[in-house]
Design a protein around this motif. Structure first.
Motif, PDB file in Angstrom:
ATOM      1  N   ALA A   1       0.836  -1.213   0.000  1.00 14.54           N
ATOM      2  CA  ALA A   1       0.000   0.000   0.000  1.00 14.54           C
ATOM      3  C   ALA A   1       0.865   1.255   0.000  1.00 14.54           C
ATOM      4  O   ALA A   1       0.538   2.250  -0.666  1.00 14.54           O
ATOM      5  N   ALA A   2       1.981   1.217   0.733  1.00 14.52           N
ATOM      6  CA  ALA A   2       2.874   2.376   0.783  1.00 14.52           C
ATOM      7  C   ALA A   2       3.531   2.620  -0.569  1.00 14.52           C
ATOM      8  O   ALA A   2       3.707   3.772  -0.993  1.00 14.52           O
ATOM      9  N   VAL A   3       3.889   1.544  -1.288  1.00 12.69           N
ATOM     10  CA  VAL A   3       4.478   1.684  -2.630  1.00 12.69           C
ATOM     11  C   VAL A   3       3.439   2.212  -3.606  1.00 12.69           C
ATOM     12  O   VAL A   3       3.716   3.111  -4.420  1.00 12.69           O
ATOM     13  N   ALA A   4       2.206   1.674  -3.531  1.00 12.53           N
ATOM     14  CA  ALA A   4       1.143   2.091  -4.451  1.00 12.53           C
ATOM     15  C   ALA A   4       0.794   3.561  -4.279  1.00 12.53           C
ATOM     16  O   ALA A   4       0.446   4.248  -5.249  1.00 12.53           O
ATOM     17  N   SER A   5       0.896   4.059  -3.047  1.00  9.92           N
ATOM     18  CA  SER A   5       0.566   5.465  -2.797  1.00  9.92           C
ATOM     19  C   SER A   5       1.702   6.402  -3.189  1.00  9.92           C
ATOM     20  O   SER A   5       1.517   7.625  -3.198  1.00  9.92           O
ATOM     21  N   GLY A   6       2.876   5.845  -3.484  1.00  9.75           N
ATOM     22  CA  GLY A   6       4.015   6.669  -3.854  1.00  9.75           C
ATOM     23  C   GLY A   6       4.793   7.215  -2.674  1.00  9.75           C
ATOM     24  O   GLY A   6       5.773   7.942  -2.849  1.00  9.75           O
ATOM     25  N   ARG A   7       4.381   6.843  -1.427  1.00  9.69           N
ATOM     26  CA  ARG A   7       5.063   7.375  -0.248  1.00  9.69           C
ATOM     27  C   ARG A   7       6.395   6.679   0.022  1.00  9.69           C
ATOM     28  O   ARG A   7       7.306   7.268   0.592  1.00  9.69           O
ATOM     29  N   ARG A   8       6.508   5.420  -0.341  1.00  4.80           N
ATOM     30  CA  ARG A   8       7.721   4.650  -0.063  1.00  4.80           C
ATOM     31  C   ARG A   8       8.141   3.877  -1.318  1.00  4.80           C
ATOM     32  O   ARG A   8       8.059   2.665  -1.380  1.00  4.80           O
ATOM     33  N   SER A   9       8.583   4.596  -2.321  1.00  2.16           N
ATOM     34  CA  SER A   9       8.977   3.939  -3.572  1.00  2.16           C
ATOM     35  C   SER A   9      10.177   3.017  -3.366  1.00  2.16           C
ATOM     36  O   SER A   9      10.339   2.017  -4.081  1.00  2.16           O
ATOM     37  N   ALA A  10      11.017   3.321  -2.368  1.00  2.00           N
ATOM     38  CA  ALA A  10      12.195   2.480  -2.108  1.00  2.00           C
ATOM     39  C   ALA A  10      11.790   1.085  -1.639  1.00  2.00           C
ATOM     40  O   ALA A  10      12.585   0.145  -1.724  1.00  2.00           O
ATOM     41  N   MET A  11      10.552   0.962  -1.170  1.00  2.00           N
ATOM     42  CA  MET A  11      10.075  -0.332  -0.700  1.00  2.00           C
ATOM     43  C   MET A  11       9.864  -1.321  -1.852  1.00  2.00           C
ATOM     44  O   MET A  11       9.821  -2.541  -1.633  1.00  2.00           O
ATOM     45  N   SER A  12       9.751  -0.820  -3.074  1.00  5.23           N
ATOM     46  CA  SER A  12       9.466  -1.690  -4.219  1.00  5.23           C
ATOM     47  C   SER A  12      10.570  -2.720  -4.424  1.00  5.23           C
ATOM     48  O   SER A  12      10.313  -3.855  -4.828  1.00  5.23           O
ATOM     49  N   GLY A  13      11.828  -2.351  -4.133  1.00  9.39           N
ATOM     50  CA  GLY A  13      12.929  -3.292  -4.287  1.00  9.39           C
ATOM     51  C   GLY A  13      12.800  -4.481  -3.350  1.00  9.39           C
ATOM     52  O   GLY A  13      13.118  -5.619  -3.718  1.00  9.39           O
ATOM     53  N   VAL A  14      12.331  -4.232  -2.130  1.00  7.39           N
ATOM     54  CA  VAL A  14      12.131  -5.316  -1.166  1.00  7.39           C
ATOM     55  C   VAL A  14      11.052  -6.264  -1.661  1.00  7.39           C
ATOM     56  O   VAL A  14      11.198  -7.492  -1.602  1.00  7.39           O
ATOM     57  N   LEU A  15       9.971  -5.709  -2.177  1.00 10.83           N
ATOM     58  CA  LEU A  15       8.868  -6.542  -2.648  1.00 10.83           C
ATOM     59  C   LEU A  15       9.250  -7.307  -3.918  1.00 10.83           C
ATOM     60  O   LEU A  15       8.782  -8.432  -4.136  1.00 10.83           O
ATOM     61  N   GLN A  16      10.094  -6.709  -4.749  1.00 11.41           N
ATOM     62  CA  GLN A  16      10.521  -7.398  -5.969  1.00 11.41           C
ATOM     63  C   GLN A  16      11.356  -8.638  -5.666  1.00 11.41           C
ATOM     64  O   GLN A  16      11.339  -9.614  -6.429  1.00 11.41           O
ATOM     65  N   CYS A  17      12.073  -8.626  -4.534  1.00 14.16           N
ATOM     66  CA  CYS A  17      12.848  -9.811  -4.147  1.00 14.16           C
ATOM     67  C   CYS A  17      11.930 -11.006  -3.925  1.00 14.16           C
ATOM     68  O   CYS A  17      12.315 -12.151  -4.195  1.00 14.16           O
ATOM     69  N   LEU A  18      10.716 -10.750  -3.432  1.00  9.19           N
ATOM     70  CA  LEU A  18       9.778 -11.843  -3.173  1.00  9.19           C
ATOM     71  C   LEU A  18       9.250 -12.446  -4.475  1.00  9.19           C
ATOM     72  O   LEU A  18       8.820 -13.601  -4.489  1.00  9.19           O
ATOM     73  N   GLN A  19       9.258 -11.658  -5.539  1.00 10.31           N
ATOM     74  CA  GLN A  19       8.814 -12.199  -6.822  1.00 10.31           C
ATOM     75  C   GLN A  19       9.822 -13.214  -7.367  1.00 10.31           C
ATOM     76  O   GLN A  19       9.461 -14.118  -8.114  1.00 10.31           O
TER      77      GLN A  19
END
Length: 511
Positions: free
Chosen positions: A352-370
């Protein structure tokens, strides 16, 4: 349990489980007459502190654990007992006492009771209060309190408070004052909206005087804060801040300073052996627990000095055991089980934080799970994502280390408290999916290494912070507060507004 008898004596053989990492063999020279007698013998033999109950393996139920209520329930040959430490004392309405304690000066041995139970006062004061309460019920007349009666009330309350904590906070004082006027409405303050506000100030003043008496009596928890001549007046008070139950305990009966030092020397020699006697080390660590806490909290030595004097502490087994003695919780179990319960909600919050644009740096963490969506990767992503979610700087607390990269001196520079995560080759993702070593770092020194994964590393880091009485890294204070109060549920009722808000949000995700 094995019973042996001759002309004069019998013997009891027990396997005692203190924690998954600390299982002891105990031989008692005589058979206890009751469960209470058995508890007392185990307390003295193993140096146990605080309240606990005993469970035994019942053969009638496939060796499942059952609470031990009668000494005759134990098997005749040999028995396995499990010690379950209780986090709070049993509150009673007894006219003699409010709470049952192990020793008169054993502070920080229980959680604050909710609600606080006002004790009975001396017979003459109780008689006066009863008559004044009757008068208040008739015409709302408050009691004119004499100096002697007020002193008796405050002394009795201070005595009860000191057995729970020598340093109560604002909420504690207010809970006592509210309970006092609720039980004795004749003590309400005329003209006061709350009716108990001045009792809070009286209790604060009384506890200050009471701490002086405790200091003179030698109570370790307050003696450590005694100012010496020439010291500054604004010396910070050393007290439990992170939910420690046994913050600065008294030594076991018969354990003198000289004996503790002898045990410490024995332990230092034993730990140098290739095949150390783990049971002996465990017994010596229990016996020297009070002395170790006194040095670490009172003297605040450098980590190098602690490692030199107490080398046995710096291993995963003893670090877990020490944490259990301080907090009465299983270190690994409390963190991993709490984390597993929160991982789905945390990852949803990260998305939710990545989708809102507030924590774009979090996307790298989530991409590791993919790339690798395993339970271990989800745990790691949840933990390493915390400082990003809280917008904290983790650069001096969590560092990645390429096995063929910079030297350790360079990597450790500036790390006061943190984790070093070792991986092979260049790091292409937010965190390495293949970790070969995790180490705990304190004051730019590796104090524990060869940990198998990042979640275990976080657990050992929390253990080191408690066992070495360290402050949470300021740049990651919210992440560590979340680990303590939400994941490990240590003092969960005293959260900052930010952590309280996140916990509520995660609960909504969970629902």
């Amino acid at each position: 349990m094995k019973w042996k008898s001759d002309a004069d004596t019998s013997m009891m053989l027990l396997r005692v489980i203190l924690s998954p990492e600390d299982i002891r063999r105990v031989t008692l020279e005589d058979v206890p007459s009751s469960v209470d007698d058995l508890c007392a013998k185990l307390r003295n033999t193993l140096g146990l502190r605080g309240n606990f109950i005993l469970q035994f393996e019942d053969s009638d139920f496939g060796n499942q654990l059952c609470n031990l209520t009668d000494i005759k329930e134990l098997p005749a040959e040999r028995a396995t007992l499990k010690v379950l430490f209780t986090s709070s004392e049993v509150v009673s309405d007894s006219t003699l006492d409010t709470v049952s304690f192990d020793s008169p000066s054993s502070s920080q041995s229980t959680e604050w009771p909710d609600p606080f139970v006002v004790p009975a006062f001396s017979h003459d004061v109780e008689y006066q209060l009863r008559a004044a309460n009757d008068a208040y019920a008739q015409d709302q007349t408050v009691m004119v309190i004499s100096k002697g009666v007020k002193s008796e009330i405050l002394d009795r309350l201070a005595d009860i408070i000191s057995k729970i904590t020598a340093y109560p906070n604002k909420d504690h004082y207010e809970s006592v004052a509210k309970a006092l006027v609720a039980k004795h409405p004749c003590l309400k303050e005329p003209g006061s909206g709350r009716g108990w506000y001045c009792w809070v100030f009286s209790l604060r003043f009384k506890m200050g005087n009471y701490r002086q008496r405790m200091m003179a009596a030698g109570c370790p928890e307050v003696l450590v804060n005694k100012r010496k001549r020439g010291e500054e007046n604004h010396k910070p008070v050393k007290k439990s801040k992170k939910g420690e139950i046994h913050y600065l305990p008294e030594p076991p009966e018969g354990q003198t300073t000289g004996k503790s030092e002898k045990d410490r020397n024995t332990m230092a020699l034993e730990v140098q052996k290739k095949d150390s006697d783990l049971q002996l080390l465990g017994e010596l660590m229990i016996a020297t627990f009070s002395q170790r806490r006194k040095e670490i909290i009172g003297d605040e030595p450098l980590i190098s000095a602690v490692m030199e004097r107490w080398p046995a502490l710096f291993g995963q087994r003893q670090l877990c055991a020490e944490f259990s003695r301080i907090v009465t919780k299983d270190l690994l179990k409390s963190l991993l089980e709490g984390l597993d319960a929160m991982v789905p909600s945390l990852l949803e919050a990260y998305k939710a934080a990545v989708a809102s644009g507030r924590r774009s740096a979090m996307s790298g963490v989530l991409q590791c799970l993919q790339k690798e969506d395993t339970n271990q990767s989800r745990r790691t992503a949840a933990l390493l994502g915390l400082p990003i979610f809280f917008a904290e700087d983790s650069s001096n607390v969590i560092r990645m280390c390429d096995a063929h990269g910079e030297t350790l001196d360079v990597i450790l520079k500036g790390m006061q408290v943190g984790l070093l995560i070792g991986h092979e080759g260049p790091l292409l993702d937010s965190f390495p999916l293949e970790v070969f070593n995790v180490a705990v770092v304190v004051e730019e020194k590796i104090i524990l290494h060869d940990l198998r994964d990042v979640p275990t590393g976080f657990a050992m880091l929390m253990g080191a912070i408690y066992c070495l009485n360290l402050e949470y890294p300021r740049n990651m204070k919210y992440s560590f507060e979340f680990l303590q109060k939400v994941i490990m549920t240590i003092k969960p009722d005293q959260c900052s507004a930010r952590i309280h808000g996140l916990r509520n949000k995660l609960l909504r995700y969970h629902l």
